[in-house]
Design a protein around this motif. Structure first.
Motif, PDB file in Angstrom:
ATOM      1  N   SER A  41      49.310 146.175  58.094  1.00 18.30           N
ATOM      2  CA  SER A  41      49.017 144.743  58.106  1.00 18.30           C
ATOM      3  C   SER A  41      50.301 143.971  57.851  1.00 18.30           C
ATOM      4  O   SER A  41      51.006 144.206  56.884  1.00 18.30           O
ATOM      5  CB  SER A  41      47.969 144.418  57.031  1.00 18.30           C
ATOM      6  N   SER A  42      50.612 143.041  58.738  1.00 16.74           N
ATOM      7  CA  SER A  42      51.851 142.274  58.627  1.00 16.74           C
ATOM      8  C   SER A  42      51.548 140.801  58.459  1.00 16.74           C
ATOM      9  O   SER A  42      50.842 140.201  59.270  1.00 16.74           O
ATOM     10  CB  SER A  42      52.712 142.487  59.877  1.00 16.74           C
ATOM     11  N   PHE A  43      52.082 140.215  57.396  1.00 13.55           N
ATOM     12  CA  PHE A  43      51.875 138.784  57.190  1.00 13.55           C
ATOM     13  C   PHE A  43      52.588 137.963  58.250  1.00 13.55           C
ATOM     14  O   PHE A  43      52.068 136.970  58.740  1.00 13.55           O
ATOM     15  CB  PHE A  43      52.368 138.376  55.798  1.00 13.55           C
ATOM     16  N   GLU A  44      53.796 138.381  58.618  1.00 15.86           N
ATOM     17  CA  GLU A  44      54.592 137.586  59.551  1.00 15.86           C
ATOM     18  C   GLU A  44      53.880 137.404  60.887  1.00 15.86           C
ATOM     19  O   GLU A  44      53.985 136.355  61.519  1.00 15.86           O
ATOM     20  CB  GLU A  44      55.954 138.243  59.769  1.00 15.86           C
ATOM     21  N   SER A  45      53.142 138.422  61.338  1.00 13.76           N
ATOM     22  CA  SER A  45      52.445 138.306  62.621  1.00 13.76           C
ATOM     23  C   SER A  45      51.220 137.393  62.507  1.00 13.76           C
ATOM     24  O   SER A  45      50.653 136.985  63.510  1.00 13.76           O
ATOM     25  CB  SER A  45      52.018 139.683  63.126  1.00 13.76           C
ATOM     26  N   ASN A  46      50.795 137.111  61.263  1.00 12.14           N
ATOM     27  CA  ASN A  46      49.636 136.253  61.049  1.00 12.14           C
ATOM     28  C   ASN A  46      49.980 135.015  60.223  1.00 12.14           C
ATOM     29  O   ASN A  46      49.091 134.350  59.696  1.00 12.14           O
ATOM     30  CB  ASN A  46      48.536 137.037  60.319  1.00 12.14           C
ATOM     31  N   ALA A  47      51.261 134.727  60.082  1.00 13.32           N
ATOM     32  CA  ALA A  47      51.672 133.589  59.257  1.00 13.32           C
ATOM     33  C   ALA A  47      51.121 132.288  59.825  1.00 13.32           C
ATOM     34  O   ALA A  47      51.094 132.095  61.040  1.00 13.32           O
ATOM     35  CB  ALA A  47      53.206 133.522  59.190  1.00 13.32           C
ATOM     36  N   PRO A  48      50.646 131.388  58.969  1.00 12.63           N
ATOM     37  CA  PRO A  48      50.117 130.109  59.453  1.00 12.63           C
ATOM     38  C   PRO A  48      51.199 129.286  60.136  1.00 12.63           C
ATOM     39  O   PRO A  48      52.358 129.295  59.727  1.00 12.63           O
ATOM     40  CB  PRO A  48      49.624 129.425  58.170  1.00 12.63           C
ATOM     41  N   ARG A  49      50.808 128.589  61.181  1.00 15.67           N
ATOM     42  CA  ARG A  49      51.745 127.754  61.927  1.00 15.67           C
ATOM     43  C   ARG A  49      51.467 126.285  61.630  1.00 15.67           C
ATOM     44  O   ARG A  49      50.322 125.877  61.450  1.00 15.67           O
ATOM     45  CB  ARG A  49      51.643 128.046  63.431  1.00 15.67           C
ATOM     46  N   LEU A  50      52.536 125.525  61.583  1.00 18.64           N
ATOM     47  CA  LEU A  50      52.401 124.103  61.281  1.00 18.64           C
ATOM     48  C   LEU A  50      51.588 123.420  62.365  1.00 18.64           C
ATOM     49  O   LEU A  50      51.720 123.725  63.554  1.00 18.64           O
ATOM     50  CB  LEU A  50      53.781 123.470  61.168  1.00 18.64           C
ATOM     51  N   GLN A  51      50.768 122.484  61.945  1.00 19.65           N
ATOM     52  CA  GLN A  51      49.875 121.810  62.883  1.00 19.65           C
ATOM     53  C   GLN A  51      49.763 120.334  62.540  1.00 19.65           C
ATOM     54  O   GLN A  51      50.137 119.917  61.434  1.00 19.65           O
ATOM     55  CB  GLN A  51      48.488 122.462  62.832  1.00 19.65           C
ATOM     56  N   PRO A  52      49.280 119.510  63.486  1.00 18.36           N
ATOM     57  CA  PRO A  52      49.147 118.077  63.221  1.00 18.36           C
ATOM     58  C   PRO A  52      48.346 117.823  61.956  1.00 18.36           C
ATOM     59  O   PRO A  52      47.333 118.469  61.689  1.00 18.36           O
ATOM     60  CB  PRO A  52      48.409 117.567  64.468  1.00 18.36           C
ATOM     61  N   GLY A  53      48.822 116.874  61.162  1.00 17.36           N
ATOM     62  CA  GLY A  53      48.152 116.547  59.911  1.00 17.36           C
ATOM     63  C   GLY A  53      48.768 117.215  58.706  1.00 17.36           C
ATOM     64  O   GLY A  53      48.517 116.790  57.565  1.00 17.36           O
ATOM     65  N   ASP A  54      49.569 118.270  58.927  1.00 17.23           N
ATOM     66  CA  ASP A  54      50.239 118.913  57.797  1.00 17.23           C
ATOM     67  C   ASP A  54      51.238 117.948  57.173  1.00 17.23           C
ATOM     68  O   ASP A  54      51.966 117.252  57.871  1.00 17.23           O
ATOM     69  CB  ASP A  54      50.968 120.189  58.250  1.00 17.23           C
ATOM     70  N   ILE A  55      51.271 117.937  55.851  1.00 16.47           N
ATOM     71  CA  ILE A  55      52.204 117.082  55.109  1.00 16.47           C
ATOM     72  C   ILE A  55      53.290 117.971  54.511  1.00 16.47           C
ATOM     73  O   ILE A  55      52.988 118.889  53.738  1.00 16.47           O
ATOM     74  CB  ILE A  55      51.484 116.293  54.001  1.00 16.47           C
ATOM     75  N   LEU A  56      54.539 117.714  54.882  1.00 18.32           N
ATOM     76  CA  LEU A  56      55.653 118.559  54.468  1.00 18.32           C
ATOM     77  C   LEU A  56      56.531 117.842  53.450  1.00 18.32           C
ATOM     78  O   LEU A  56      56.736 116.623  53.534  1.00 18.32           O
ATOM     79  CB  LEU A  56      56.505 118.937  55.673  1.00 18.32           C
ATOM     80  N   THR A  57      57.027 118.609  52.489  1.00 13.96           N
ATOM     81  CA  THR A  57      58.116 118.118  51.648  1.00 13.96           C
ATOM     82  C   THR A  57      59.370 118.866  52.080  1.00 13.96           C
ATOM     83  O   THR A  57      59.352 120.089  52.225  1.00 13.96           O
ATOM     84  CB  THR A  57      57.848 118.375  50.156  1.00 13.96           C
ATOM     85  N   ILE A  58      60.440 118.130  52.338  1.00 11.56           N
ATOM     86  CA  ILE A  58      61.678 118.719  52.865  1.00 11.56           C
ATOM     87  C   ILE A  58      62.859 118.166  52.077  1.00 11.56           C
ATOM     88  O   ILE A  58      62.965 116.953  51.848  1.00 11.56           O
ATOM     89  CB  ILE A  58      61.865 118.395  54.363  1.00 11.56           C
TER      90      ILE A  58
END
Length: 257
Positions: A41-58
């Motif tokens: 099982s690999s997390f990287e192959s199932n990592a969540p992808r950013l999508q509209p509505g996501d709020i980011l701190t940068i």
């Protein structure tokens, strides 16, 4: 009361109890029962992808502190400012086209990327202005909801973008003994659609499920088993059962008198 009366009364009570409860099978309760499955099982192959509505701190860092100021719009080197929950760090909401507007760079498309991919892409853009910059990014509104037969149902905010189905159940205090481990439901929004996934946590192959690693806004539902449903019915009709039991005992006592 004669011995026969005792036996009849006990038999009546036994029938009532058996009708209101049921026994649980050990195989229905144990997670990840042994099998011959080889797990990968690999997390990287199932990592969540950013999508509209996501709020980011940068926040941007570099050896030259002054060079980062146009990008941060605040001094990230102030005490505690590098913490992602610091209210002085600007937030960026991904629009319907998957873009954010970042200082000095302008429109940057981050939608569809994992958080690590987005950090690397933004670092490349900032590198046009700063030598060897660093990028810190987190999803401010990453949350999952756990409902049903768990100890603490509710919505949980996740500090990072890595959480497994088991960790989510752990946050909710694990399933109660009445939760169906063979049919855990995960509801996920993908491309504007709501998709349902069923996971059998009694099998080791559940570790390879596409929803073993959860994504933002996933909903986990643990349904009640038959014993819980029957118990609920019994609780709602307790007075009726007691009345019937009393009537049966009275009738039996009169008959065998």
């Amino acid at each position: 009361m004669s011995k026969l009366k005792y036996l009849i009364v006990l038999a009546c009570l036994g029938i009532l109890i058996m009708g209101a409860t049921s026994c649980a099978n050990k195989k229905d309760l144990i997670y990840f029962q042994p099998d011959s499955l080889t797990l990968d099982s690999s997390f990287e192959s199932n990592a969540p992808r950013l999508q509209p509505g996501d709020i980011l701190t940068i926040s941007i860092t570099a050896d030259d502190v002054r060079a980062t100021e146009p990008f941060n719009q605040t001094n990230v080197y102030q005490a505690g400012a590098l913490q992602t929950n610091n209210p002085f760090i600007p937030t960026y909401t991904i629009d319907l086209q998957g873009n954010i507007v970042f200082p000095k760079i302008g429109e940057v498309k981050l939608g569809g990327k994992t958080r690590l991919e987005a950090m690397e892409y933004l670092r490349e853009q900032v590198s046009k202005y700063i030598i060897n910059p660093g990028v810190n990014m987190s999803i401010r509104n990453f949350q999952i909801t756990v409902l049903g037969e768990v100890t603490k149902p509710g919505t949980y905010f996740i500090e990072h973008d890595r959480i497994s189905l088991l960790e989510a159940l752990g946050l909710a205090g694990d399933m109660t003994i009445n939760g169906v481990r063979k049919n855990v439901l995960v509801i996920r929004e993908e491309g504007g659609d709501r998709n349902e996934y069923r996971v059998d946590l009694t099998k080791r192959e559940s570790l390879k499920s596409p929803v073993y690693f959860l994504k933002q806004n996933d909903v986990v539902y643990v349904e009640p088993n038959d014993a819980r449903i029957q118990s609920s019915k019994y609780t709602q009709n307790t007075s009726i059962f007691v009345s019937i039991a009393g009537l049966i005992i009275t009738i039996v006592a009169v008959i065998v008198r």
